[in-house]
Design a protein around this motif. Structure first.
Motif, PDB file in Angstrom:
ATOM      1  N   ASP A  85       0.848  -1.196   0.000  1.00  0.00           N
ATOM      2  CA  ASP A  85       0.000   0.000   0.000  1.00  0.00           C
ATOM      3  C   ASP A  85       0.883   1.247   0.000  1.00  0.00           C
ATOM      4  OD1 ASP A  85       0.814   0.458   2.629  1.00  0.00           O
ATOM      5  OD2 ASP A  85      -1.174   0.199   3.504  1.00  0.00           O
ATOM      6  N   SER A  86       0.254   2.411   0.013  1.00  0.00           N
ATOM      7  CA  SER A  86       1.003   3.668  -0.091  1.00  0.00           C
ATOM      8  C   SER A  86       1.967   3.863   1.072  1.00  0.00           C
ATOM      9  CB  SER A  86       0.054   4.857  -0.192  1.00  0.00           C
ATOM     10  OG  SER A  86      -0.782   4.917   0.945  1.00  0.00           O
ATOM     11  N   SER A  87       1.603   3.391   2.262  1.00  0.00           N
ATOM     12  CA  SER A  87       2.523   3.535   3.398  1.00  0.00           C
ATOM     13  C   SER A  87       3.751   2.657   3.196  1.00  0.00           C
ATOM     14  CB  SER A  87       1.826   3.208   4.715  1.00  0.00           C
ATOM     15  OG  SER A  87       1.391   1.872   4.721  1.00  0.00           O
ATOM     16  N   GLY A  88       3.571   1.500   2.603  1.00  0.00           N
ATOM     17  CA  GLY A  88       4.709   0.623   2.300  1.00  0.00           C
ATOM     18  C   GLY A  88       5.642   1.266   1.287  1.00  0.00           C
ATOM     19  N   LEU A  89       5.064   1.862   0.243  1.00  0.00           N
ATOM     20  CA  LEU A  89       5.886   2.570  -0.741  1.00  0.00           C
ATOM     21  C   LEU A  89       6.623   3.723  -0.075  1.00  0.00           C
ATOM     22  CD1 LEU A  89       3.440   2.697  -3.797  1.00  0.00           C
ATOM     23  CD2 LEU A  89       5.447   1.223  -3.520  1.00  0.00           C
ATOM     24  N   GLY A  90       5.935   4.432   0.816  1.00  0.00           N
ATOM     25  CA  GLY A  90       6.551   5.551   1.530  1.00  0.00           C
ATOM     26  C   GLY A  90       7.724   5.121   2.381  1.00  0.00           C
ATOM     27  N   VAL A  91       7.595   3.981   3.040  1.00  0.00           N
ATOM     28  CA  VAL A  91       8.696   3.460   3.862  1.00  0.00           C
ATOM     29  C   VAL A  91       9.889   3.098   2.978  1.00  0.00           C
ATOM     30  CG1 VAL A  91       9.415   1.465   5.241  1.00  0.00           C
ATOM     31  CG2 VAL A  91       7.351   2.725   5.844  1.00  0.00           C
ATOM     32  N   LEU A  92       9.638   2.474   1.845  1.00  0.00           N
ATOM     33  CA  LEU A  92      10.749   2.123   0.944  1.00  0.00           C
ATOM     34  C   LEU A  92      11.463   3.379   0.448  1.00  0.00           C
ATOM     35  CD1 LEU A  92       9.150  -0.808  -1.078  1.00  0.00           C
ATOM     36  CD2 LEU A  92      10.886  -0.967   0.721  1.00  0.00           C
ATOM     37  N   VAL A  93      10.705   4.417   0.141  1.00  0.00           N
ATOM     38  CA  VAL A  93      11.308   5.686  -0.295  1.00  0.00           C
ATOM     39  C   VAL A  93      12.130   6.295   0.843  1.00  0.00           C
ATOM     40  CG1 VAL A  93      10.822   8.071  -0.988  1.00  0.00           C
ATOM     41  CG2 VAL A  93       9.600   6.171  -2.075  1.00  0.00           C
ATOM     42  N   ALA A  94      11.596   6.279   2.062  1.00  0.00           N
ATOM     43  CA  ALA A  94      12.316   6.831   3.214  1.00  0.00           C
ATOM     44  C   ALA A  94      13.611   6.065   3.479  1.00  0.00           C
ATOM     45  CB  ALA A  94      11.422   6.805   4.455  1.00  0.00           C
ATOM     46  N   ILE A  95      13.551   4.745   3.355  1.00  0.00           N
ATOM     47  CA  ILE A  95      14.753   3.925   3.561  1.00  0.00           C
ATOM     48  C   ILE A  95      15.782   4.212   2.475  1.00  0.00           C
ATOM     49  CG2 ILE A  95      15.599   1.536   3.489  1.00  0.00           C
ATOM     50  CD1 ILE A  95      14.261   2.382   6.169  1.00  0.00           C
ATOM     51  N   GLN A  96      15.316   4.362   1.235  1.00  0.00           N
ATOM     52  CA  GLN A  96      16.210   4.698   0.123  1.00  0.00           C
ATOM     53  C   GLN A  96      16.902   6.038   0.387  1.00  0.00           C
ATOM     54  OE1 GLN A  96      17.555   3.584  -2.547  1.00  0.00           O
ATOM     55  NE2 GLN A  96      17.357   4.927  -4.300  1.00  0.00           N
TER      56      GLN A  96
ATOM     57  N   GLU B  53       5.703   1.138 -11.357  1.00  0.00           N
ATOM     58  CA  GLU B  53       5.678   1.816 -12.651  1.00  0.00           C
ATOM     59  C   GLU B  53       4.669   2.966 -12.669  1.00  0.00           C
ATOM     60  OE1 GLU B  53       4.958  -1.523 -15.218  1.00  0.00           O
ATOM     61  OE2 GLU B  53       7.076  -2.109 -15.207  1.00  0.00           O
ATOM     62  N   LEU B  54       3.469   2.745 -12.109  1.00  0.00           N
ATOM     63  CA  LEU B  54       2.442   3.790 -12.074  1.00  0.00           C
ATOM     64  C   LEU B  54       2.877   4.998 -11.260  1.00  0.00           C
ATOM     65  CD1 LEU B  54      -0.806   1.669 -11.646  1.00  0.00           C
ATOM     66  CD2 LEU B  54      -0.217   3.111 -13.601  1.00  0.00           C
ATOM     67  N   THR B  55       3.584   4.752 -10.165  1.00  0.00           N
ATOM     68  CA  THR B  55       4.038   5.839  -9.303  1.00  0.00           C
ATOM     69  C   THR B  55       5.392   6.393  -9.752  1.00  0.00           C
ATOM     70  OG1 THR B  55       5.054   4.239  -7.791  1.00  0.00           O
ATOM     71  CG2 THR B  55       2.803   4.968  -7.283  1.00  0.00           C
ATOM     72  N   ARG B  56       5.951   5.773 -10.785  1.00  0.00           N
ATOM     73  CA  ARG B  56       7.266   6.128 -11.344  1.00  0.00           C
ATOM     74  C   ARG B  56       8.399   5.926 -10.347  1.00  0.00           C
ATOM     75  NH1 ARG B  56       7.175   8.088 -16.283  1.00  0.00           N
ATOM     76  NH2 ARG B  56       9.061   9.346 -16.094  1.00  0.00           N
ATOM     77  N   LEU B  57       8.144   5.149  -9.323  1.00  0.00           N
ATOM     78  CA  LEU B  57       9.203   4.832  -8.360  1.00  0.00           C
ATOM     79  C   LEU B  57      10.237   3.900  -8.961  1.00  0.00           C
ATOM     80  CD1 LEU B  57       7.179   4.525  -5.039  1.00  0.00           C
ATOM     81  CD2 LEU B  57       8.798   6.323  -5.694  1.00  0.00           C
ATOM     82  N   ASN B  58       9.904   3.273 -10.077  1.00  0.00           N
ATOM     83  CA  ASN B  58      10.895   2.454 -10.770  1.00  0.00           C
ATOM     84  C   ASN B  58      12.035   3.320 -11.308  1.00  0.00           C
ATOM     85  OD1 ASN B  58       9.042   3.561 -12.642  1.00  0.00           O
ATOM     86  ND2 ASN B  58       9.570   2.015 -14.171  1.00  0.00           N
ATOM     87  N   LYS B  59      11.825   4.633 -11.366  1.00  0.00           N
ATOM     88  CA  LYS B  59      12.890   5.569 -11.781  1.00  0.00           C
ATOM     89  C   LYS B  59      13.736   6.004 -10.582  1.00  0.00           C
ATOM     90  CE  LYS B  59      11.071   5.852 -15.937  1.00  0.00           C
ATOM     91  NZ  LYS B  59      11.563   4.953 -16.959  1.00  0.00           N
ATOM     92  N   VAL B  60      13.195   5.831  -9.376  1.00  0.00           N
ATOM     93  CA  VAL B  60      13.871   6.246  -8.144  1.00  0.00           C
ATOM     94  C   VAL B  60      14.779   5.131  -7.618  1.00  0.00           C
ATOM     95  CG1 VAL B  60      13.479   6.898  -5.722  1.00  0.00           C
ATOM     96  CG2 VAL B  60      12.010   7.826  -7.528  1.00  0.00           C
ATOM     97  N   PHE B  61      14.311   3.907  -7.748  1.00  0.00           N
ATOM     98  CA  PHE B  61      15.032   2.745  -7.202  1.00  0.00           C
ATOM     99  C   PHE B  61      15.817   2.032  -8.296  1.00  0.00           C
ATOM    100  CE2 PHE B  61      11.546   3.195  -4.177  1.00  0.00           C
ATOM    101  CZ  PHE B  61      12.204   3.026  -2.981  1.00  0.00           C
ATOM    102  N   THR B  62      16.890   1.368  -7.878  1.00  0.00           N
ATOM    103  CA  THR B  62      17.534   0.398  -8.739  1.00  0.00           C
ATOM    104  C   THR B  62      16.701  -0.861  -8.617  1.00  0.00           C
ATOM    105  OG1 THR B  62      19.713   1.339  -8.307  1.00  0.00           O
ATOM    106  CG2 THR B  62      19.648  -0.922  -9.150  1.00  0.00           C
TER     107      THR B  62
END
Length: 100
Positions: free
Chosen positions: A54-65, A89-98
């Motif tokens: 969910d969005s909180s999970g994505l947020g945690v991954l971004v914070a850890i990154q 892909e929808l959130t474009r986080l695939n561009k943020v993470f390896t």
């Protein structure tokens, strides 16, 4: 959600399985922050067996990154597929993470 961590040659391998909602995301965040504070910088997060984030999970991954980058470390996401891959892909986080 199940969270297992293993130190392999200085890299922390994080094996996740199940679905990541608010509660699980908070647990993952705390585990990884403790590892960072003890000096670990390289993280590989395996998403092969994750069915949903969910969005909180994505947020945690971004914070850890972000935190890893601040200590000259890295976070690599491995094995995202199906709905999880689509979310990145929808959130474009695939561009943020390896991602592999």
């Amino acid at each position: 959600m199940k969270i297992d961590t293993v130190n392999e040659n200085g890299k922390i391998m994080v094996n996740l399985s199940g679905s990541m909602y608010v509660e699980e995301a908070a647990v993952l965040r705390e585990k990884l922050i403790v590892l960072m504070e003890s000096g670990h910088k390289q993280f590989v997060i395996k998403l092969n067996h994750v069915e949903y984030i969910d969005s909180s999970g994505l947020g945690v991954l971004v914070a850890i990154q972000k935190r890893a980058l601040q200590i000259q470390g890295s976070v690599t996401l491995v094995g995202a597929s199906g709905l999880v891959k689509e979310l990145f892909e929808l959130t474009r986080l695939n561009k943020v993470f390896t991602m592999q």
